[in-house]
Design a protein around this motif. Structure first.
Motif, PDB file in Angstrom:
ATOM      1  N   ARG A  59       7.787   9.850  -8.177  1.00 15.66           N
ATOM      2  CA  ARG A  59       7.210   8.626  -8.732  1.00 15.66           C
ATOM      3  C   ARG A  59       8.021   7.369  -8.429  1.00 15.66           C
ATOM      4  O   ARG A  59       7.651   6.275  -8.860  1.00 15.66           O
ATOM      5  CB  ARG A  59       7.058   8.775 -10.254  1.00 15.66           C
ATOM      6  CG  ARG A  59       6.221   9.974 -10.675  1.00 15.66           C
ATOM      7  CD  ARG A  59       4.825   9.972 -10.093  1.00 15.66           C
ATOM      8  NE  ARG A  59       4.040   8.810 -10.474  1.00 15.66           N
ATOM      9  CZ  ARG A  59       3.350   8.704 -11.606  1.00 15.66           C
ATOM     10  NH1 ARG A  59       3.366   9.692 -12.458  1.00 15.66           N
ATOM     11  NH2 ARG A  59       2.656   7.624 -11.855  1.00 15.66           N
ATOM     12  N   GLU A 112      14.457  10.221 -12.617  1.00 19.73           N
ATOM     13  CA  GLU A 112      14.332  11.659 -12.865  1.00 19.73           C
ATOM     14  C   GLU A 112      13.059  12.240 -12.257  1.00 19.73           C
ATOM     15  O   GLU A 112      12.805  13.431 -12.355  1.00 19.73           O
ATOM     16  CB  GLU A 112      14.333  11.935 -14.375  1.00 19.73           C
ATOM     17  CG  GLU A 112      15.539  11.377 -15.124  1.00 19.73           C
ATOM     18  CD  GLU A 112      16.844  11.955 -14.606  1.00 19.73           C
ATOM     19  OE1 GLU A 112      16.859  13.133 -14.227  1.00 19.73           O
ATOM     20  OE2 GLU A 112      17.847  11.204 -14.564  1.00 19.73           O
ATOM     21  N   PHE A 113      12.230  11.400 -11.674  1.00 19.43           N
ATOM     22  CA  PHE A 113      10.936  11.841 -11.123  1.00 19.43           C
ATOM     23  C   PHE A 113      10.798  11.357  -9.687  1.00 19.43           C
ATOM     24  O   PHE A 113      10.114  10.367  -9.414  1.00 19.43           O
ATOM     25  CB  PHE A 113       9.787  11.298 -11.990  1.00 19.43           C
ATOM     26  CG  PHE A 113       9.803  11.828 -13.392  1.00 19.43           C
ATOM     27  CD1 PHE A 113       9.075  12.954 -13.741  1.00 19.43           C
ATOM     28  CD2 PHE A 113      10.588  11.221 -14.371  1.00 19.43           C
ATOM     29  CE1 PHE A 113       9.110  13.457 -15.038  1.00 19.43           C
ATOM     30  CE2 PHE A 113      10.634  11.715 -15.663  1.00 19.43           C
ATOM     31  CZ  PHE A 113       9.889  12.833 -15.997  1.00 19.43           C
ATOM     32  N   PRO A 170      -9.454   5.234  -5.975  1.00 14.83           N
ATOM     33  CA  PRO A 170      -8.293   5.312  -5.083  1.00 14.83           C
ATOM     34  C   PRO A 170      -7.836   6.750  -4.890  1.00 14.83           C
ATOM     35  O   PRO A 170      -7.222   7.089  -3.888  1.00 14.83           O
ATOM     36  CB  PRO A 170      -7.225   4.493  -5.817  1.00 14.83           C
ATOM     37  CG  PRO A 170      -7.639   4.495  -7.251  1.00 14.83           C
ATOM     38  CD  PRO A 170      -9.142   4.626  -7.279  1.00 14.83           C
ATOM     39  N   SER A 207      -5.010  -1.924  -7.792  1.00 16.73           N
ATOM     40  CA  SER A 207      -5.129  -0.802  -8.713  1.00 16.73           C
ATOM     41  C   SER A 207      -4.044   0.206  -8.400  1.00 16.73           C
ATOM     42  O   SER A 207      -3.682   0.412  -7.246  1.00 16.73           O
ATOM     43  CB  SER A 207      -6.499  -0.140  -8.556  1.00 16.73           C
ATOM     44  OG  SER A 207      -6.541   0.563  -7.339  1.00 16.73           O
ATOM     45  N   GLY A 208      -3.517   0.778  -9.459  1.00 12.98           N
ATOM     46  CA  GLY A 208      -2.465   1.762  -9.263  1.00 12.98           C
ATOM     47  C   GLY A 208      -2.237   2.532 -10.541  1.00 12.98           C
ATOM     48  O   GLY A 208      -2.946   2.335 -11.536  1.00 12.98           O
ATOM     49  N   CYS A 209      -1.240   3.389 -10.523  1.00 10.03           N
ATOM     50  CA  CYS A 209      -0.927   4.176 -11.709  1.00 10.03           C
ATOM     51  C   CYS A 209      -0.221   3.287 -12.729  1.00 10.03           C
ATOM     52  O   CYS A 209       0.088   2.132 -12.467  1.00 10.03           O
ATOM     53  CB  CYS A 209      -0.033   5.350 -11.314  1.00 10.03           C
ATOM     54  SG  CYS A 209       1.558   4.842 -10.654  1.00 10.03           S
ATOM     55  N   ALA A 210       0.041   3.854 -13.897  1.00  7.43           N
ATOM     56  CA  ALA A 210       0.677   3.092 -14.971  1.00  7.43           C
ATOM     57  C   ALA A 210       2.051   2.580 -14.542  1.00  7.43           C
ATOM     58  O   ALA A 210       2.423   1.440 -14.850  1.00  7.43           O
ATOM     59  CB  ALA A 210       0.806   3.963 -16.222  1.00  7.43           C
ATOM     60  N   ILE A 211       2.795   3.396 -13.835  1.00  7.37           N
ATOM     61  CA  ILE A 211       4.148   3.003 -13.416  1.00  7.37           C
ATOM     62  C   ILE A 211       4.066   1.824 -12.446  1.00  7.37           C
ATOM     63  O   ILE A 211       4.788   0.840 -12.575  1.00  7.37           O
ATOM     64  CB  ILE A 211       4.878   4.179 -12.726  1.00  7.37           C
ATOM     65  CG1 ILE A 211       4.850   5.448 -13.573  1.00  7.37           C
ATOM     66  CG2 ILE A 211       6.299   3.793 -12.349  1.00  7.37           C
ATOM     67  CD1 ILE A 211       5.571   5.378 -14.873  1.00  7.37           C
ATOM     68  N   ASP A 234      -0.637   9.513 -12.838  1.00 11.99           N
ATOM     69  CA  ASP A 234      -0.117   9.672 -14.200  1.00 11.99           C
ATOM     70  C   ASP A 234      -0.591  11.003 -14.782  1.00 11.99           C
ATOM     71  O   ASP A 234       0.167  11.689 -15.467  1.00 11.99           O
ATOM     72  CB  ASP A 234      -0.575   8.505 -15.079  1.00 11.99           C
ATOM     73  CG  ASP A 234      -0.002   7.165 -14.599  1.00 11.99           C
ATOM     74  OD1 ASP A 234       1.196   7.133 -14.268  1.00 11.99           O
ATOM     75  OD2 ASP A 234      -0.751   6.180 -14.536  1.00 11.99           O
ATOM     76  N   PRO A 268       0.240   4.872   0.901  1.00 16.75           N
ATOM     77  CA  PRO A 268      -0.800   5.756   1.430  1.00 16.75           C
ATOM     78  C   PRO A 268      -0.779   7.141   0.796  1.00 16.75           C
ATOM     79  O   PRO A 268      -1.778   7.842   0.820  1.00 16.75           O
ATOM     80  CB  PRO A 268      -0.494   5.835   2.932  1.00 16.75           C
ATOM     81  CG  PRO A 268       0.909   5.393   3.076  1.00 16.75           C
ATOM     82  CD  PRO A 268       1.242   4.506   1.917  1.00 16.75           C
ATOM     83  N   LEU A 269       0.338   7.524   0.194  1.00 12.23           N
ATOM     84  CA  LEU A 269       0.406   8.850  -0.429  1.00 12.23           C
ATOM     85  C   LEU A 269      -0.495   8.953  -1.645  1.00 12.23           C
ATOM     86  O   LEU A 269      -1.076   9.986  -1.919  1.00 12.23           O
ATOM     87  CB  LEU A 269       1.841   9.169  -0.835  1.00 12.23           C
ATOM     88  CG  LEU A 269       2.753   9.665   0.280  1.00 12.23           C
ATOM     89  CD1 LEU A 269       4.093  10.076  -0.304  1.00 12.23           C
ATOM     90  CD2 LEU A 269       2.117  10.839   1.009  1.00 12.23           C
ATOM     91  N   CYS A 270      -0.604   7.860  -2.405  1.00 13.00           N
ATOM     92  CA  CYS A 270      -1.385   7.956  -3.640  1.00 13.00           C
ATOM     93  C   CYS A 270      -2.545   6.975  -3.646  1.00 13.00           C
ATOM     94  O   CYS A 270      -3.377   7.006  -4.538  1.00 13.00           O
ATOM     95  CB  CYS A 270      -0.504   7.710  -4.847  1.00 13.00           C
ATOM     96  SG  CYS A 270       0.249   6.099  -4.851  1.00 13.00           S
ATOM     97  N   GLY A 271      -2.604   6.078  -2.672  1.00 12.10           N
ATOM     98  CA  GLY A 271      -3.710   5.129  -2.615  1.00 12.10           C
ATOM     99  C   GLY A 271      -3.472   3.866  -3.435  1.00 12.10           C
ATOM    100  O   GLY A 271      -4.358   3.019  -3.533  1.00 12.10           O
ATOM    101  N   ASP A 272      -2.283   3.734  -4.037  1.00 10.12           N
ATOM    102  CA  ASP A 272      -1.994   2.502  -4.779  1.00 10.12           C
ATOM    103  C   ASP A 272      -2.021   1.308  -3.833  1.00 10.12           C
ATOM    104  O   ASP A 272      -1.469   1.353  -2.733  1.00 10.12           O
ATOM    105  CB  ASP A 272      -0.601   2.570  -5.426  1.00 10.12           C
ATOM    106  CG  ASP A 272      -0.603   3.403  -6.694  1.00 10.12           C
ATOM    107  OD1 ASP A 272      -1.661   3.970  -7.015  1.00 10.12           O
ATOM    108  OD2 ASP A 272       0.451   3.477  -7.338  1.00 10.12           O
ATOM    109  N   PHE A 307       0.851  -1.198   0.000  1.00 12.81           N
ATOM    110  CA  PHE A 307       0.000   0.000   0.000  1.00 12.81           C
ATOM    111  C   PHE A 307       0.876   1.233   0.000  1.00 12.81           C
ATOM    112  O   PHE A 307       1.843   1.326   0.750  1.00 12.81           O
ATOM    113  CB  PHE A 307      -0.884  -0.044   1.255  1.00 12.81           C
ATOM    114  CG  PHE A 307      -1.817   1.133   1.386  1.00 12.81           C
ATOM    115  CD1 PHE A 307      -2.610   1.542   0.315  1.00 12.81           C
ATOM    116  CD2 PHE A 307      -1.916   1.826   2.586  1.00 12.81           C
ATOM    117  CE1 PHE A 307      -3.477   2.621   0.443  1.00 12.81           C
ATOM    118  CE2 PHE A 307      -2.783   2.904   2.721  1.00 12.81           C
ATOM    119  CZ  PHE A 307      -3.564   3.299   1.645  1.00 12.81           C
ATOM    120  N   HIS A 336      -4.695   6.693 -14.251  1.00 16.16           N
ATOM    121  CA  HIS A 336      -4.595   6.963 -12.815  1.00 16.16           C
ATOM    122  C   HIS A 336      -4.253   8.443 -12.578  1.00 16.16           C
ATOM    123  O   HIS A 336      -3.453   9.025 -13.325  1.00 16.16           O
ATOM    124  CB  HIS A 336      -3.511   6.062 -12.228  1.00 16.16           C
ATOM    125  CG  HIS A 336      -3.496   6.037 -10.735  1.00 16.16           C
ATOM    126  ND1 HIS A 336      -2.895   7.023  -9.996  1.00 16.16           N
ATOM    127  CD2 HIS A 336      -4.024   5.161  -9.851  1.00 16.16           C
ATOM    128  CE1 HIS A 336      -3.043   6.747  -8.707  1.00 16.16           C
ATOM    129  NE2 HIS A 336      -3.731   5.611  -8.599  1.00 16.16           N
TER     130      HIS A 336
END
Lengths: 150, 406
Positions: free
Chosen positions: A125, A121-122, B375, A63-67, B346, A38-42, A36, B343
């Motif tokens: 992320r 570089e990010f 989320p 569920s999460g972001c593309a990365i 992103d 907690p910063l982004c909810g992934d 988990f 998301h």
């Protein structure tokens, strides 16, 4: 547009985000750990099947972001058939390439995972890419509780 | 009179910044606002010419700092139309103010079996302090529900009020949804049963005229940094009689009248709640920010932002796959949204590469995310210096990133 992001969002990442591999609940797993951020909810749940020292199967849900989705999808592919020690070694190398602390990037040592090196570089992320691996680390150490990036 | 947008934009030096070689489009105002030159200057001038500790020395600089500090309190008093400066307590921020009320008023007045009412759209800062108090006291936290538009369900709220209710603590404007709650009605209903009401005004105060006497709220809390002032300062407004009856918060210097090893007596209002050296420069900066807002006028700012929200909403609804989270009829300048299969994190990174700053995440309102079964959301939030042209940049960025994701 988005020229600055070409290193971060490579086609492989879009591909794994659209069609995540090993994206299912595993029956008769040997290890299951929730990760988990907690910063982004992934949120992801990792399942492992072990045969002695060897990881014979890996799958995930969540569920999460593309990365983060691409990272866990790629991870489940690459760790199948590896021994636990090899997977741990890969985790440490991966951590180095994504946090940029290594003097010489060992990109060839991580194979396909090299597409995630762009997160260096990010800084905001990096945790998206490493959540999967921290969860794996907890699973291999047989820590039952949920793990968090914070 | 036309809204002086060009003058306003020129007053905020950071708006000239280039982000990734593109002009900054700052749409993360609900998290924190940028600062006008007069606020920046107030800090520089204080430290360059007038700075010393307040309420202490007889020397010239201490007197100057104290005068500037207390003048800021007077400005806050007028800005929210409080009856007296004694009702203006400087704290670290809205979070600190809620905790202050929970730890003083709450501890003294809320007991086992008592109830506190909040709503389904609260920020964590108006949930957790009450949960901590309830756990300690054996009190019960009741949550008034909302509908899918993000509007409080008033009959359900009213039904929660009863003889055991000791406090209603409600957000004035939701940071995650933009909803502006019908606080006049809420206060009227609660007061009919002699229940005091705290309003979390962190989001509301930069966007509308707030008159605490007209509202008749018992407590009103807000942060300076969302009101174009520095971080580290916020305000607790409380009705004088309530504040006087409350025990002190933290003990220390400035909040006492006399101290012996046997017993201390406490200072009067507002100093009773201001232990230790306060955020002197930041308080003075808050006074400067209020002076700046008054020079433009809160009505004019509210009208400008309402226009921006209406335009942004209209443009957003034209984008396929974009879903607005929070569609209350009464809404402030916040556009929370999700995109189909993309998301929010992103979205945030991609927009940043175009110079656009938005917030992506749960907005410290995890129960709101759970309610909408997402989320996280992406959130663009507007301030006095934003323009329709910037909203066009945002919308074009969203269209392009949807295309990139395919």
């Amino acid at each position: 547009m988005f020229e600055d992001l070409r290193d971060l969002y490579q086609e492989v990442i879009f591909d794994h985000n659209r069609n995540p591999r090993n994206f299912h609940v595993m029956e008769n797993y040997d290890r299951m750990v929730e990760g988990f951020n907690p910063l982004c909810g992934d949120r992801l749940t990792l399942f492992l099947k072990l045969d002695g020292e060897t990881i014979t199967d890996a799958s995930f849900q969540g569920s999460g972001c593309a990365i983060s989705t691409a990272s866990v999808s790629l991870m489940t592919e690459i760790i199948k058939g590896k021994t636990q020690a090899e997977a741990e070694e890969l985790f440490h190398t991966f951590h180095k390439i994504t946090t940029g602390k290594s003097e010489e990037l060992q990109l060839e040592a991580v194979g396909k995972l090299a597409v995630l090196a762009g997160v260096r570089e990010f800084p905001a992320r990096v945790k998206c890419a490493t959540l999967a691996w921290h969860t794996l680390d907890a699973a291999l150490k047989n820590e039952q509780q949920s793990i968090s990036t914070e | 009179m036309t809204y002086p947008i060009e003058k306003i934009r020129a007053d905020f030096p950071i708006l000239n910044e280039k982000i990734r070689n593109k002009p900054l489009v700052y749409l993360d105002n609900a998290a924190s606002c940028q600062k006008p030159q007069v606020v920046i200057d107030s800090l520089v001038n204080l430290y360059s010419h007038d700075y010393a500790n307040v309420h202490r020395g007889v020397h010239t600089l201490s007197v100057r700092s104290t005068d500037l500090f207390e003048a800021a309190r007077e400005k806050v008093k007028s800005f929210i139309n409080a009856k007296s400066e004694k009702e203006i307590i400087f704290v670290r921020g809205a979070t600190d103010a809620v905790n202050l009320v929970a730890q003083t008023y709450g501890k003294a007045n809320i007991h086992a079996g008592d109830e506190i009412i909040i709503t389904a759209m609260e920020h964590h800062s108006n949930i957790v302090p009450w949960q901590m108090l309830c756990e300690e006291k054996g009190a019960i936290l009741k949550v008034a529900p909302m509908n899918l538009a993000g509007e409080l369900l008033m009959p359900e709220f009213e039904a929660l009020l009863n003889a055991k209710t000791k406090l209603v603590s409600i957000v004035h404007m939701s940071n995650a949804l933009g909803t502006i709650n019908p606080v006049e009605k809420i206060i009227e209903l609660a007061h009919a049963q002699n229940i005091p009401v705290l309003l979390d005004g962190a989001q509301a105060i930069p966007h509308m005229v707030v008159d605490v006497q007209a509202l008749d709220c018992d407590f009103y809390v807000f942060s300076g940094h969302k009101l174009y002032a520095p971080t580290g300062v916020g305000v607790l407004y409380g009705k004088q009689a309530l504040l006087e009856a409350m025990p002190p918060y933290q003990g220390g210097g400035d909040m006492i009248r006399t101290v012996t090893f046997e017993k201390s007596t406490y200072a009067g209002l507002p100093h009773k709640f201001e232990a230790g050296t306060p955020s002197i420069a930041e308080v003075i900066g808050l006074g400067a920010a209020i002076g700046y807002l008054n020079s433009i006028g809160m009505e004019a700012i509210a009208a400008h932002e309402a226009e921006l929200l209406a335009y942004a909403t209209e443009q957003a609804l034209k984008i396929d796959g974009l879903k607005i989270i929070g569609e209350a009829k009464e809404k402030g300048g916040i556009l929370s949204f999700t995109l189909h299969r993309i998301h929010p994190h992103d979205i945030g990174t991609m927009l940043d590469s175009l110079g656009i700053a938005i917030r992506a995440g749960h907005h410290c309102a995890m129960p709101v995310m759970d309610f909408y079964k997402v989320p996280a959301t992406a959130r663009a939030s507007f301030a006095m210096y934003n323009t329709k042209a910037e909203i066009d940049v945002l919308m074009s960025g969203i269209r392009n990133l949807i295309e990139m994701f395919g």
